[in-house]
Write a protein that holds these residues in place. Structure first.
Motif, PDB file in Angstrom:
ATOM      1  N   ALA A  29       0.838  -1.202   0.000  1.00 47.44           N
ATOM      2  CA  ALA A  29       0.000   0.000   0.000  1.00 47.44           C
ATOM      3  C   ALA A  29       0.872   1.251   0.000  1.00 47.44           C
ATOM      4  N   VAL A  30       1.988   1.205   0.734  1.00 47.43           N
ATOM      5  CA  VAL A  30       2.954   2.303   0.718  1.00 47.43           C
ATOM      6  C   VAL A  30       3.571   2.437  -0.667  1.00 47.43           C
ATOM      7  N   ALA A  31       3.953   1.306  -1.263  1.00 47.46           N
ATOM      8  CA  ALA A  31       4.606   1.324  -2.572  1.00 47.46           C
ATOM      9  C   ALA A  31       3.737   2.010  -3.617  1.00 47.46           C
ATOM     10  N   ILE A  32       2.446   1.697  -3.628  1.00 50.08           N
ATOM     11  CA  ILE A  32       1.541   2.291  -4.610  1.00 50.08           C
ATOM     12  C   ILE A  32       1.023   3.643  -4.138  1.00 50.08           C
ATOM     13  N   GLY A  33       0.663   3.729  -2.862  1.00 55.35           N
ATOM     14  CA  GLY A  33       0.053   4.954  -2.339  1.00 55.35           C
ATOM     15  C   GLY A  33       0.978   6.147  -2.311  1.00 55.35           C
ATOM     16  N   VAL A  34       2.233   5.933  -1.916  1.00 58.59           N
ATOM     17  CA  VAL A  34       3.186   7.045  -1.845  1.00 58.59           C
ATOM     18  C   VAL A  34       3.717   7.385  -3.232  1.00 58.59           C
ATOM     19  N   THR A  35       4.002   6.375  -4.041  1.00 56.80           N
ATOM     20  CA  THR A  35       4.494   6.652  -5.395  1.00 56.80           C
ATOM     21  C   THR A  35       3.464   7.427  -6.204  1.00 56.80           C
ATOM     22  N   GLY A  36       2.185   7.091  -6.036  1.00 56.84           N
ATOM     23  CA  GLY A  36       1.136   7.739  -6.826  1.00 56.84           C
ATOM     24  C   GLY A  36       0.348   8.796  -6.102  1.00 56.84           C
ATOM     25  N   ALA A  37       0.761   9.173  -4.874  1.00 57.72           N
ATOM     26  CA  ALA A  37       0.032  10.185  -4.086  1.00 57.72           C
ATOM     27  C   ALA A  37      -1.452   9.844  -4.020  1.00 57.72           C
ATOM     28  N   CYS A  38      -1.744   8.621  -3.586  1.00 52.13           N
ATOM     29  CA  CYS A  38      -3.120   8.118  -3.615  1.00 52.13           C
ATOM     30  C   CYS A  38      -3.891   8.448  -2.335  1.00 52.13           C
ATOM     31  N   ARG A  39      -5.166   8.742  -2.517  1.00 50.27           N
ATOM     32  CA  ARG A  39      -6.091   8.849  -1.398  1.00 50.27           C
ATOM     33  C   ARG A  39      -6.489   7.441  -0.977  1.00 50.27           C
ATOM     34  N   ARG A  40      -7.010   7.299   0.233  1.00 46.70           N
ATOM     35  CA  ARG A  40      -7.356   5.962   0.724  1.00 46.70           C
ATOM     36  C   ARG A  40      -8.457   5.329  -0.128  1.00 46.70           C
ATOM     37  N   GLU A  41      -9.422   6.153  -0.604  1.00 44.97           N
ATOM     38  CA  GLU A  41     -10.486   5.581  -1.424  1.00 44.97           C
ATOM     39  C   GLU A  41      -9.974   5.138  -2.794  1.00 44.97           C
ATOM     40  N   GLU A  42      -8.901   5.765  -3.271  1.00 43.06           N
ATOM     41  CA  GLU A  42      -8.316   5.350  -4.546  1.00 43.06           C
ATOM     42  C   GLU A  42      -7.632   3.997  -4.417  1.00 43.06           C
ATOM     43  N   LEU A  43      -6.986   3.755  -3.293  1.00 38.92           N
ATOM     44  CA  LEU A  43      -6.389   2.439  -3.040  1.00 38.92           C
ATOM     45  C   LEU A  43      -7.479   1.394  -2.860  1.00 38.92           C
ATOM     46  N   TRP A  44      -8.528   1.771  -2.183  1.00 41.07           N
ATOM     47  CA  TRP A  44      -9.638   0.866  -1.917  1.00 41.07           C
ATOM     48  C   TRP A  44     -10.310   0.410  -3.216  1.00 41.07           C
ATOM     49  N   LYS A  45     -10.452   1.316  -4.177  1.00 40.62           N
ATOM     50  CA  LYS A  45     -11.134   1.007  -5.434  1.00 40.62           C
ATOM     51  C   LYS A  45     -10.212   0.403  -6.493  1.00 40.62           C
ATOM     52  N   LEU A  46      -8.923   0.358  -6.239  1.00 37.18           N
ATOM     53  CA  LEU A  46      -7.971  -0.105  -7.246  1.00 37.18           C
ATOM     54  C   LEU A  46      -8.267  -1.548  -7.661  1.00 37.18           C
ATOM     55  N   LYS A  47      -8.333  -1.770  -8.965  1.00 35.31           N
ATOM     56  CA  LYS A  47      -8.647  -3.099  -9.498  1.00 35.31           C
ATOM     57  C   LYS A  47      -7.440  -3.676 -10.228  1.00 35.31           C
ATOM     58  N   THR A  48      -7.480  -4.980 -10.402  1.00 30.08           N
ATOM     59  CA  THR A  48      -6.372  -5.642 -11.102  1.00 30.08           C
ATOM     60  C   THR A  48      -6.272  -5.155 -12.544  1.00 30.08           C
ATOM     61  N   ASP A  49      -7.395  -4.760 -13.128  1.00 26.59           N
ATOM     62  CA  ASP A  49      -7.380  -4.243 -14.498  1.00 26.59           C
ATOM     63  C   ASP A  49      -6.681  -2.885 -14.595  1.00 26.59           C
ATOM     64  N   ASP A  50      -6.528  -2.199 -13.453  1.00 28.21           N
ATOM     65  CA  ASP A  50      -5.866  -0.891 -13.439  1.00 28.21           C
ATOM     66  C   ASP A  50      -4.346  -1.005 -13.366  1.00 28.21           C
ATOM     67  N   LEU A  51      -3.852  -2.248 -13.252  1.00 24.39           N
ATOM     68  CA  LEU A  51      -2.422  -2.485 -13.096  1.00 24.39           C
ATOM     69  C   LEU A  51      -1.886  -3.228 -14.315  1.00 24.39           C
ATOM     70  N   LYS A  52      -0.729  -2.793 -14.788  1.00 25.27           N
ATOM     71  CA  LYS A  52      -0.077  -3.470 -15.909  1.00 25.27           C
ATOM     72  C   LYS A  52       1.386  -3.683 -15.561  1.00 25.27           C
ATOM     73  N   ASP A  53       1.784  -4.963 -15.483  1.00 22.87           N
ATOM     74  CA  ASP A  53       3.161  -5.302 -15.148  1.00 22.87           C
ATOM     75  C   ASP A  53       4.029  -5.161 -16.396  1.00 22.87           C
ATOM     76  N   LEU A  54       5.018  -4.273 -16.319  1.00 19.87           N
ATOM     77  CA  LEU A  54       5.929  -4.035 -17.437  1.00 19.87           C
ATOM     78  C   LEU A  54       7.231  -4.818 -17.281  1.00 19.87           C
ATOM     79  N   ASN A  55       7.215  -5.816 -16.382  1.00 22.71           N
ATOM     80  CA  ASN A  55       8.367  -6.687 -16.077  1.00 22.71           C
ATOM     81  C   ASN A  55       9.418  -6.001 -15.212  1.00 22.71           C
ATOM     82  N   SER A  56       9.751  -4.763 -15.507  1.00 28.06           N
ATOM     83  CA  SER A  56      10.713  -4.050 -14.667  1.00 28.06           C
ATOM     84  C   SER A  56      10.049  -2.921 -13.878  1.00 28.06           C
ATOM     85  N   ALA A  57       8.772  -2.675 -14.142  1.00 30.53           N
ATOM     86  CA  ALA A  57       8.027  -1.617 -13.467  1.00 30.53           C
ATOM     87  C   ALA A  57       6.541  -1.943 -13.533  1.00 30.53           C
TER      88      ALA A  57
END
Length: 363
Positions: free
Chosen positions: A137-165
């Motif tokens: 949660a820190v890794a995504i929340g701090v890197t992206g300046a996320c609000r708690r509701e944005e982390l709560w609503k985050l879906k797997t479709d919103d994430l794309k693994d680029l292998n190195s990032a």
């Protein structure tokens, strides 16, 4: 249009459309604020929506509400009264003046932030068996300046693994504008470790699911749990006043770390998704690194001795070679021995010279 000629279904359809004018997420809050005002008006035996009535109402609730809450109540009533009664209270100058006066001495409470050093200490020392969920949660929340509701609503479709990032897209933000960012380095490794523990046959597409004793469960993480993660970090690090680390901590920490690292106003606005510059400017104004830089410039200017340019005291002959305002940092100057007196520059001795070149660095 004559009411007698208006089709009977039009008022009902208009009422339904009016209900949709309220924000979907916070509609209940708008309706609650409106009902409270109507109850107060009924108990006071008042039927008007005049400026004086609104002024008295806000004076009454100011005894229990802080200034920021008064403004939110005003905003919600402005919308609901306009929809339900076609009255625009934003045209009431005395009411706005009252709200501004109530805000003059009000200092909003901000969530305490976690510094880059504190976050690094937590990532290094906190055991994954207990804290891996908070770490990702820190890794995504701090890197992206996320609000708690944005982390709560985050879906797997919103994430794309680029292998190195990891590429993350935040949908349906508070400003109604999506934003994207990447998670790299150590934070990306933390994401990979957590993602590998998710059950493969999960039907729930929410990314964050509960984690306990080294394993992920099938239950999604609630919004209030995200709100308490910063407090858990502060408690682990034994920081004072851990209760002041709220659900906005990750977002505030991200902005502060970015500015301390040299981020400017435009970068900060894009990163955090702010439309207004005023909020972003507060982070820049409060940046300790910026304050130290400004102080160093002032102190250096005062303490640094003024160096007299010896060439500015020469005879006027061939003076076009030696202009004291010359902006270049290194200049070749051709002069004759009669133009320069060796006493002008301590340590410089010139004997039996005709024409020569001096390289002088202007600072």
């Amino acid at each position: 249009m004559n009411p007698k000629t208006t089709p009977p279904e039009i008022p009902d359809r208009a009422a339904a459309v009016s209900l949709n004018l309220l924000p979907q997420i916070s509609r209940k809050k708008y309706e609650t604020a409106y009902e409270k005002f109507l109850t107060w008006r009924k108990n006071s035996k008042i039927k008007s929506f005049s400026e004086n009535i609104l002024l008295v109402y806000f004076e009454d609730i100011s005894k229990t509400f802080k200034a920021s809450t008064l403004w939110s109540q005003y905003s919600m009533l402005r919308t609901t009264i306009n929809i339900e009664h076609n009255v625009d209270i934003s045209t009431y100058p005395k009411l706005r003046s009252f709200l501004k006066r109530m805000s003059e001495s009000y200092i909003p409470k901000k969530s305490k932030i976690l510094t880059a050093e504190e976050l690094q200490q937590f990532l290094n020392e906190a055991p994954d068996e207990m804290y891996l969920l908070i770490k990702v949660a820190v890794a995504i929340g701090v890197t992206g300046a996320c609000r708690r509701e944005e982390l709560w609503k985050l879906k797997t479709d919103d994430l794309k693994d680029l292998n190195s990032a990891l590429l993350v897209k935040i949908q349906n933000t508070k400003t109604k504008k999506s934003r994207t960012f990447t998670v790299t380095g150590e934070f990306y490794n933390i994401y990979k470790k957590y993602a590998a523990l998710r059950p493969l046959d999960m039907s729930e597409n929410r990314f964050f699911i509960n984690y306990r004793k080294g394993e992920c469960t099938r239950q999604v993480v609630g919004i209030n749990k995200f709100g308490g993660m910063a407090k858990q970090i502060a408690t682990f690090l034994k920081l004072p006043n851990s209760h002041l680390y709220t659900g906005h901590c990750f977002r505030h920490s991200s902005a502060t770390i970015l500015v301390n690292a040299g981020g400017d106003l435009s970068t900060l606005k894009r990163h955090d998704g702010w439309r207004s510059s005023s909020v972003a400017e507060n982070y820049i104004d409060d940046c300790i690194t910026n304050k130290i830089t400004v102080a160093n410039k002032i102190v250096t200017s005062i303490e640094q001795p003024t160096v007299t340019n010896p060439f500015t005291q020469m005879d006027t002959e061939n003076s076009h070679y030696l202009h004291e305002d010359q902006p270049s940092t290194s200049t070749n100057i051709n002069i004759t021995k009669n133009l320069l007196k060796t006493n002008d520059i301590p340590g410089l001795s010139l004997n039996n010279c005709s024409n020569f070149t001096i390289n002088y660095n202007f600072k």
